[in-house]
Design a protein around this motif. Structure first.
Motif, PDB file in Angstrom:
ATOM      1  N   THR A 153      71.005  46.551  68.157  1.00  0.00           N
ATOM      2  CA  THR A 153      70.424  45.471  69.195  1.00  0.00           C
ATOM      3  C   THR A 153      71.395  44.444  69.683  1.00  0.00           C
ATOM      4  OG1 THR A 153      68.257  45.689  68.029  1.00  0.00           O
ATOM      5  CG2 THR A 153      68.497  43.704  69.320  1.00  0.00           C
ATOM      6  N   THR A 176      68.552  51.005  69.067  1.00  0.00           N
ATOM      7  CA  THR A 176      69.701  51.242  70.080  1.00  0.00           C
ATOM      8  C   THR A 176      69.943  52.980  69.949  1.00  0.00           C
ATOM      9  OG1 THR A 176      70.311  49.223  69.572  1.00  0.00           O
ATOM     10  CG2 THR A 176      71.641  50.243  70.999  1.00  0.00           C
ATOM     11  N   LYS A 192      63.459  48.461  57.099  1.00  0.00           N
ATOM     12  CA  LYS A 192      64.001  47.295  57.300  1.00  0.00           C
ATOM     13  C   LYS A 192      63.814  46.145  56.579  1.00  0.00           C
ATOM     14  CE  LYS A 192      66.062  45.108  61.730  1.00  0.00           C
ATOM     15  NZ  LYS A 192      67.372  45.218  61.611  1.00  0.00           N
TER      16      LYS A 192
HETATM   17  N1  PMP Z   1      71.471  49.963  60.455  1.00  0.00           N
HETATM   18  C1  PMP Z   1      71.259  49.022  59.973  1.00  0.00           C
HETATM   19  C2  PMP Z   1      71.550  48.983  58.346  1.00  0.00           C
HETATM   20  C3  PMP Z   1      70.865  47.797  60.733  1.00  0.00           C
HETATM   21  O1  PMP Z   1      70.960  46.711  59.981  1.00  0.00           O
HETATM   22  C4  PMP Z   1      70.812  47.902  62.029  1.00  0.00           C
HETATM   23  C5  PMP Z   1      70.556  46.430  62.836  1.00  0.00           C
HETATM   24  N2  PMP Z   1      69.240  46.117  62.778  1.00  0.00           N
HETATM   25  C6  PMP Z   1      70.931  49.014  62.740  1.00  0.00           C
HETATM   26  C7  PMP Z   1      71.203  50.190  61.788  1.00  0.00           C
HETATM   27  C8  PMP Z   1      70.787  49.161  64.037  1.00  0.00           C
HETATM   28  O2  PMP Z   1      69.416  48.989  64.432  1.00  0.00           O
HETATM   29  P1  PMP Z   1      68.872  48.505  65.806  1.00  0.00           P
HETATM   30  O3  PMP Z   1      69.609  49.353  66.819  1.00  0.00           O
HETATM   31  O4  PMP Z   1      67.447  48.872  65.854  1.00  0.00           O
HETATM   32  O5  PMP Z   1      69.283  47.170  65.982  1.00  0.00           O
END
Ligand code: PMP
Length: 295
Positions: A241, A205, A145
């Protein structure tokens, strides 16, 4: 609004960030977004574990424990009296004269945090959204991330310019994820999603949805599928999220299934709502299950 920076809780004008911050110069850092429902942190442990993992993957020591990070998040939401929204946390490799390689001497990372008021996207959850496929031009460590989001920024912009809410990344002919979300398709009662490898971020998520599917005995296949296969799914949705479980009713202008959020997507949404204390206490989850809406 109260911000956090390196151990201190500050007003915006006290933040004083450096132009030599490696996050600013190179996007050399990592971040997290943690949802808050009714003043309560949601899946904070999972997000903070992923923050630490992302930092390790870019060889950036993080001098904070999960407990300390939780306390920071908690204090931010209390100070700012956040009810529904999210906490943004960002850590960069620190401040040093601009040079690509890591600074020679040990410098402390710069950690900042703040809160954002962000209501649930009720209209999209209820009515569904449109996606646009975009060639995935990002690097090969999408599991991190990272603050480097240029590929994601360009993809999202392209989607929006085509009146779509989200981009659908396709690499080597295979559907990967959204520009800021993970994607799922449903075909003949089976839930399909990309495996958690270097081509996608393993969304929190996404993990919640996989757990819910397990609990509901919905079969899951974690395997890549093509864009043509995505278009032939009975149902499709993306998760994040903030987006939660957002139904997708068209991809590239082509209708998915009946062109409305499908029954299994609704079932997953209801189960998701059912584990958010705020919605359970308001009695909304049950109601949603019976009338088939997610508002
Ligand atoms: N993939 C990418 C590229 C993202 O930026 C996100 C959002 N953070 C997600 C998937 C989904 O992750 P999360 O469910 O942890 O928000």
């Amino acid at each position: 609004m109260i911000y956090f920076k390196n151990g201190e809780f500050l007003e915006e004008q006290q933040m004083n960030l450096s132009v030599n911050d490696r996050g600013y110069a190179f996007g050399d850092g990592v971040y997290e977004v943690i949802k808050v429902y009714d003043g309560v942190l949601y899946t904070a442990q999972e997000h903070l574990e992923r923050l630490i993992e992302s930092a390790e993957k870019i060889r950036m020591p993080l001098p904070y424990t999960i407990e300390q990070l939780t306390n920071i998040a908690q204090k931010l939401l209390t100070e700012n009296q956040l009810s529904v929204g999210h906490i943004y946390l960002q850590v960069t490799r620190g401040v040093a004269p601009r040079a690509h390689q890591f600074p020679e001497s040990d410098i402390p990372p710069v950690i900042i945090g703040y809160t954002v008021v962000n209501p649930r996207p009720v209209e999209h959850l209820k009515m569904g959204t449109a996606m646009k496929s975009v060639e995935d031009m990002r690097w090969l460590r999408c599991d991190i991330k990272s603050l480097n989001l240029l590929g994601n920024v360009l993809a999202k912009q392209e989607a929006i310019e085509h009146s779509c809410q989200e981009a659908l990344f396709v690499r080597d002919g295979l559907v990967r994820e959204g520009s800021a979300s993970n994607v799922f398709g449903i075909k003949d009662g089976i839930l399909h999603t990309h495996p958690a490898n270097n081509f996608i971020l393993n969304g929190i998520t996404r993990r919640v949805v996989l757990q819910i599917a397990k609990d509901l005995a919905i079969p899951v296949v974690e395997k890549e599928f093509t864009l043509a296969e995505a278009l032939a799914m009975d149902e499709f949705f993306f998760t994040s999220t903030n987006a939660e479980i957002t139904p997708v009713i068209t991809i590239d202008g082509k209708q998915i299934g009946e062109g409305v959020p499908g029954p299994l997507t609704r079932k997953l949404q209801s189960a998701f709502d059912g584990q958010i204390p705020m919605l359970v206490s308001a009695g909304n989850a049950k109601e949603r299950e019976s009338n088939g809406t997610a508002s």
